[in-house]
Every structure is written in C-alpha cells, then in structure tokens.
Design a protein around this motif. Structure first.
Motif: not given
Length: 262
Positions: A127-133, A154-158, A240-254
């Motif tokens: 529940e701590d993922a998402g928008a913070w001030k 601030l954005q805090v992401k998994r 390679r695969w690339v996931y571009h992330g969202n508001t609660t999850s970080g982006a990552k490339a393999s």
C-alpha cells in the motif's frame, strides 16, 4: 516504515548530524508554524524512488532552510501522506549534513541528506506504492518544531525484474526465433518477486554493429508474468524485453540475449 508525529534526534557524528527517528504518539509542544521556510528541495534527483524486497534504499536529497529562530542542529525533508502532523511518513533513518551557511545574518543554510527506506520494516507494505508529498521539518527551542509541505511530489514504486531468452542459438536465416521471458514485481508484503500479469512489454532488437535498440512488437504478459512471441530470423543481433513501468511499478529492461543468424 510509516512513522507518525515525532522524531528523536541522536548525537552528532563526524561529518554531519545523524538522526535516529522513532515514532511516538504525539508531539509534546506542538508545531510552531511560521518563521521557517524550505526551498530548493530536490529528492532523488526528481526521479521515482524504486524499492525492491530486501535491500535498503538510500535516497539523496538537497534543500535550503531559512530561519532566524533558534533550532537544533540539522533539518530534514521526507515523504509523507495525509496530514502534516497526523499522516504517514516514509523513512526509518535520516543522515543530514551540518548547515552550510549561505547567509548567516538571514539564517540561510543549505543541507544535504541521505534518507533510508528498508522494505523489510514491519510497517512497510504494498500500500506504500504510489504518490507521496514532501515535508520539511526542523526542531526549535522549547521542544517545538516547524513542519511544512514543501510542494515537491514524489512517486514511490515497487521494483520490477525482466528476463529474456531467445532460441534457438544460432538460428538459420528465415527460420523461426522464439523469444521468451518473464516480468515480475516486488511484493513488499511477502518480500518476494511475483509474476506481474497483464503487463504490456516491448520486445526490442539491436542489430549486430548497431548502437541502439528498436521496438519490434509489444506483448502482454500472461497470468504468471510470462512473455512469449515468435519471429522470422533475418539478421544477427541482440534481443531484450522492456517494461516501461506505471504509477506504482518501476521501469526495467532485461539483459540482452545475442543470437547469430546463419
């Protein structure tokens, strides 16, 4: 991880003030608003704070504080949600530099800070993922303090992980190449990475001798986070695969998987 209301400040250490923060039920003397301002606040270089399942994350911050009021050594900025006094705060320790005087007569100091977040803390969860001030706080004489919203979102992401495998290796020209992989995401409740279903992930290719990847197609992960697609092999290069992330999850490339076409 989410602390409330009050911080306890430890002794000074070489090179700066080390602050050990502990939650208690209330602030004895309450906030003393006014007479303090925070500016030039930058947290994590303006980037999202991405956190895995085990490793403590160190977030760098810089800010300026201006006050002529008598106060304890150091000051701090940190993520918060809800009310400034009654809401959640996100850290378990902060190290702060001493005041770097900009203008002594006006009480202007610049600070550098290292904020620590431990995903293994008992009170830290998904529940701590998402928008913070961002709040700024300094302790004043008489056990009072000033705490302000410094208007820095601030954005805090998994954290996410992505794997790749292209086969067969090598492959004949015109043959079928199968590229598989998996996208997983940090689960802060169980401290494990779990398959991330229904994510649109880009398959990218960099031809042998090329400097950059290009997107070939996009594939959605299945219920276990697995990725799979087939293509016609035309030239040697790296996939390679690339996931571009969202508001609660970080982006990552393999990592890249090189396949020779013969």
């Amino acid at each position: 991880m989410r602390t409330t209301r009050r911080t306890v400040w430890s002794a000074l250490v070489a090179g700066g003030a080390a602050f050990a923060f502990t939650a208690v039920s209330a602030v004895p003397a309450g906030a003393a608003e006014g007479g303090v301002s925070f500016s030039r606040v930058k947290v994590n270089g303006g980037k999202p704070i991405v956190i895995g399942v085990k490793e403590e994350v160190v977030v760098h911050a810089t800010f300026r504080m201006t006050t002529r009021l008598r106060h304890d050594p150091g000051a701090a900025v940190f993520p918060y949600r809800g009310g400034l006094e009654s809401g959640d705060q996100l850290w378990h320790a902060i190290d702060s530099s001493d005041c770097r005087v900009v203008n002594r007569a006006k009480g202007i100091c610049d600070y550098e800070e290292w904020l620590y977040i431990d995903p293994r803390h008992y009170d830290f969860g998904n529940e701590d993922a998402g928008a913070w001030k961002t709040a700024g706080r300094v302790w004043l004489a008489g056990d009072k303090h000033d705490i302000d919203d410094v208007k820095v979102p601030l954005q805090v992401k998994r954290a996410t992980r992505v794997t790749v495998n292209a086969s067969p290796e090598p492959v004949r020209k015109g043959g079928t190449l199968t590229v598989t992989g998996k996208v997983t995401r940090a689960d802060w409740d169980t401290h494990k990475y779990r398959g991330y279903a229904g994510r649109t992930v880009s398959l990218q290719f960099k031809a042998a001798g090329a400097k950059a990847y290009t997107t070939v197609r996009k594939v959605k992960s299945n219920s276990t986070g697995t990725l799979r697609t087939t293509l016609k092999a035309t030239r040697s290069g790296t996939w390679r695969w690339v996931y571009h992330g969202n508001t609660t999850s970080g982006a990552k490339a393999s990592a890249g998987d090189y396949v020779a076409v013969r």
